[in-house]
Design a protein around this motif. Structure first.
Motif, PDB file in Angstrom:
ATOM      1  N   HIS A 145       0.853  -1.334  -0.079  1.00  0.00           N
ATOM      2  CA  HIS A 145       0.108  -0.083   0.133  1.00  0.00           C
ATOM      3  C   HIS A 145       0.742   1.215   0.032  1.00  0.00           C
ATOM      4  CE1 HIS A 145      -3.418  -2.646   0.534  1.00  0.00           C
ATOM      5  NE2 HIS A 145      -2.835  -3.055   1.716  1.00  0.00           N
ATOM      6  N   TRP A 146       2.117   1.260  -0.135  1.00  0.00           N
ATOM      7  CA  TRP A 146       3.007   2.211  -0.101  1.00  0.00           C
ATOM      8  C   TRP A 146       2.818   3.075   1.116  1.00  0.00           C
ATOM      9  CZ3 TRP A 146       6.386   1.878  -3.657  1.00  0.00           C
ATOM     10  CH2 TRP A 146       6.409   1.196  -4.817  1.00  0.00           C
ATOM     11  N   PHE A 147       2.488   2.445   2.291  1.00  0.00           N
ATOM     12  CA  PHE A 147       2.566   3.338   3.537  1.00  0.00           C
ATOM     13  C   PHE A 147       3.944   3.621   3.912  1.00  0.00           C
ATOM     14  CE2 PHE A 147      -1.104   0.322   4.937  1.00  0.00           C
ATOM     15  CZ  PHE A 147      -2.142   1.332   4.768  1.00  0.00           C
ATOM     16  N   PRO A 148       4.005   4.980   4.556  1.00  0.00           N
ATOM     17  CA  PRO A 148       5.423   5.587   4.703  1.00  0.00           C
ATOM     18  C   PRO A 148       6.182   5.070   6.135  1.00  0.00           C
ATOM     19  CG  PRO A 148       3.781   7.197   5.407  1.00  0.00           C
ATOM     20  CD  PRO A 148       3.188   5.774   4.862  1.00  0.00           C
ATOM     21  N   PHE A 149       6.576   4.000   6.018  1.00  0.00           N
ATOM     22  CA  PHE A 149       7.163   3.258   7.203  1.00  0.00           C
ATOM     23  C   PHE A 149       8.657   3.732   7.111  1.00  0.00           C
ATOM     24  CE2 PHE A 149       3.784  -0.035   6.276  1.00  0.00           C
ATOM     25  CZ  PHE A 149       3.214   0.175   7.592  1.00  0.00           C
ATOM     26  N   ASP A 150       9.084   3.726   8.392  1.00  0.00           N
ATOM     27  CA  ASP A 150      10.805   3.986   8.288  1.00  0.00           C
ATOM     28  C   ASP A 150      11.540   2.565   8.670  1.00  0.00           C
ATOM     29  OD1 ASP A 150      10.791   6.979   9.137  1.00  0.00           O
ATOM     30  OD2 ASP A 150       9.536   6.503  10.512  1.00  0.00           O
ATOM     31  N   LEU A 151      10.858   1.486   9.071  1.00  0.00           N
ATOM     32  CA  LEU A 151      11.198   0.295   8.954  1.00  0.00           C
ATOM     33  C   LEU A 151      10.193  -0.569   8.894  1.00  0.00           C
ATOM     34  CD1 LEU A 151      13.781  -1.655   9.706  1.00  0.00           C
ATOM     35  CD2 LEU A 151      12.551  -1.773  12.276  1.00  0.00           C
ATOM     36  N   THR A 152      10.552  -1.763   7.959  1.00  0.00           N
ATOM     37  CA  THR A 152       9.722  -2.780   7.597  1.00  0.00           C
ATOM     38  C   THR A 152      10.231  -3.964   7.832  1.00  0.00           C
ATOM     39  OG1 THR A 152      10.465  -2.803   5.172  1.00  0.00           O
ATOM     40  CG2 THR A 152       8.486  -1.462   5.758  1.00  0.00           C
ATOM     41  N   VAL A 153       9.505  -4.812   8.622  1.00  0.00           N
ATOM     42  CA  VAL A 153       9.635  -6.248   9.041  1.00  0.00           C
ATOM     43  C   VAL A 153       8.854  -7.164   8.251  1.00  0.00           C
ATOM     44  CG1 VAL A 153      10.199  -7.844  10.621  1.00  0.00           C
ATOM     45  CG2 VAL A 153      10.895  -5.406  11.078  1.00  0.00           C
ATOM     46  N   HIS A 154       9.191  -8.299   7.608  1.00  0.00           N
ATOM     47  CA  HIS A 154       8.232  -9.359   7.115  1.00  0.00           C
ATOM     48  C   HIS A 154       8.626 -10.693   7.617  1.00  0.00           C
ATOM     49  CE1 HIS A 154       5.966 -11.827   4.337  1.00  0.00           C
ATOM     50  NE2 HIS A 154       6.775 -12.480   4.005  1.00  0.00           N
ATOM     51  N   VAL A 155       7.530 -11.078   8.489  1.00  0.00           N
ATOM     52  CA  VAL A 155       7.885 -12.488   9.199  1.00  0.00           C
ATOM     53  C   VAL A 155       7.341 -13.181   8.176  1.00  0.00           C
ATOM     54  CG1 VAL A 155       7.226 -13.855  11.196  1.00  0.00           C
ATOM     55  CG2 VAL A 155       7.278 -11.356  11.450  1.00  0.00           C
ATOM     56  N   ARG A 156       8.136 -14.213   7.800  1.00  0.00           N
ATOM     57  CA  ARG A 156       7.849 -15.047   6.662  1.00  0.00           C
ATOM     58  C   ARG A 156       7.648 -16.618   6.975  1.00  0.00           C
ATOM     59  NH1 ARG A 156      12.302 -16.073   1.778  1.00  0.00           N
ATOM     60  NH2 ARG A 156      11.083 -17.363   0.581  1.00  0.00           N
ATOM     61  N   LEU A 157       6.422 -17.055   6.477  1.00  0.00           N
ATOM     62  CA  LEU A 157       6.406 -18.688   6.376  1.00  0.00           C
ATOM     63  C   LEU A 157       6.170 -19.224   5.064  1.00  0.00           C
ATOM     64  CD1 LEU A 157       3.322 -18.408   9.094  1.00  0.00           C
ATOM     65  CD2 LEU A 157       5.804 -19.074   9.616  1.00  0.00           C
ATOM     66  N   SER A 158       6.817 -20.100   5.107  1.00  0.00           N
ATOM     67  CA  SER A 158       6.756 -21.093   3.879  1.00  0.00           C
ATOM     68  C   SER A 158       5.339 -21.409   3.569  1.00  0.00           C
ATOM     69  CB  SER A 158       7.600 -22.250   3.981  1.00  0.00           C
ATOM     70  OG  SER A 158       7.037 -23.258   4.839  1.00  0.00           O
ATOM     71  N   ALA A 159       4.889 -21.896   2.307  1.00  0.00           N
ATOM     72  CA  ALA A 159       3.571 -22.080   2.214  1.00  0.00           C
ATOM     73  C   ALA A 159       2.963 -23.256   2.911  1.00  0.00           C
ATOM     74  CB  ALA A 159       3.596 -22.448   0.697  1.00  0.00           C
ATOM     75  N   ALA A 160       4.046 -24.304   3.131  1.00  0.00           N
ATOM     76  CA  ALA A 160       3.639 -25.371   4.083  1.00  0.00           C
ATOM     77  C   ALA A 160       3.282 -25.103   5.393  1.00  0.00           C
ATOM     78  CB  ALA A 160       4.787 -26.483   3.918  1.00  0.00           C
TER      79      ALA A 160
END
Length: 212
Positions: A148-163
């Protein structure tokens, strides 16, 4: 993408140190995203990070994207289990821009609405605005935030595999899985985020380190 083992507490400490560093920023407030599917536990990470930030003397406001839903009449227009609707129309991104991000722009009021909609009652929460003083930190957590192009100063993505995502998603919510597959394909959160945390086994997270 290379990962190294880390604990959740050390991750929170490292992120808090980064956010409270001396870098000059255009806004007097800091805004961080903790992005991930509900099964990824971004809310728990937000609470750990908020604690670490408060120990450093920062005022913190934790906001859940899932508290900014659209009314049921709009969410369920094409059925209660439509992945396309979940991806495109469940979350009130306009309200997030208006009530959360605009007040934290340079010259903004700093008055943030902490939540908007109660899905249990399908009514507005009517919560009062919360003043976030200059130097305060907004932590927004929830699914599919990096499209969404939110104006973040830091972005963290907590990733899970598909399984792992399928395994850890409650059976009644597995209809949302195609939306997360689409998010991976279209938004590429693993490439877009400043930090990626692999959490297939929540007892043994691993991360990429800070990539900027």
């Amino acid at each position: 993408m290379r990962f190294e083992a880390i604990t959740w507490d050390r991750l929170a400490t490292t992120l808090a140190d980064h956010l409270t560093g001396a870098d000059e920023r255009p806004s007097p407030w800091l805004r961080a995203a903790l992005d991930g599917a509900p099964a990824a536990g971004t809310g728990e990470l937000a609470e750990r990070l908020s604690h670490a930030l408060r120990l450093r003397g920062r005022t913190v406001l934790v906001v859940a994207a899932e508290d900014f839903l659209r009314p049921a009449s709009l969410r369920y227009e094409f059925g209660r289990q439509d992945p396309h609707s979940y991806y495109e129309g469940w979350f009130d991104t306009g309200a997030l821009w208006r009530e959360v991000f605009t007040p934290l722009e340079p010259g903004g009021s700093g008055r943030v609405l902490p939540d908007l909609w109660d899905p249990a009652t399908d009514r507005a929460t009517r919560s009062p605005y919360v003043p976030l003083p200059p130097g305060g930190v907004l932590l927004l957590h929830g699914p599919m935030l990096l499209r969404h192009w939110f104006p973040f100063d830091l972005t963290v993505h907590v990733r899970l595999s598909a399984a792992a995502l399928e395994r850890r998603t409650a059976p009644e919510a597995r209809w949302t899985l195609p939306a997360f597959a689409r998010y991976e394909q279209e938004a590429g959160p693993g490439e877009a985020a400043d930090v990626v945390v692999r959490a297939d086994d929540p007892r043994h997270p691993a991360w990429t380190g800070l990539r900027r």
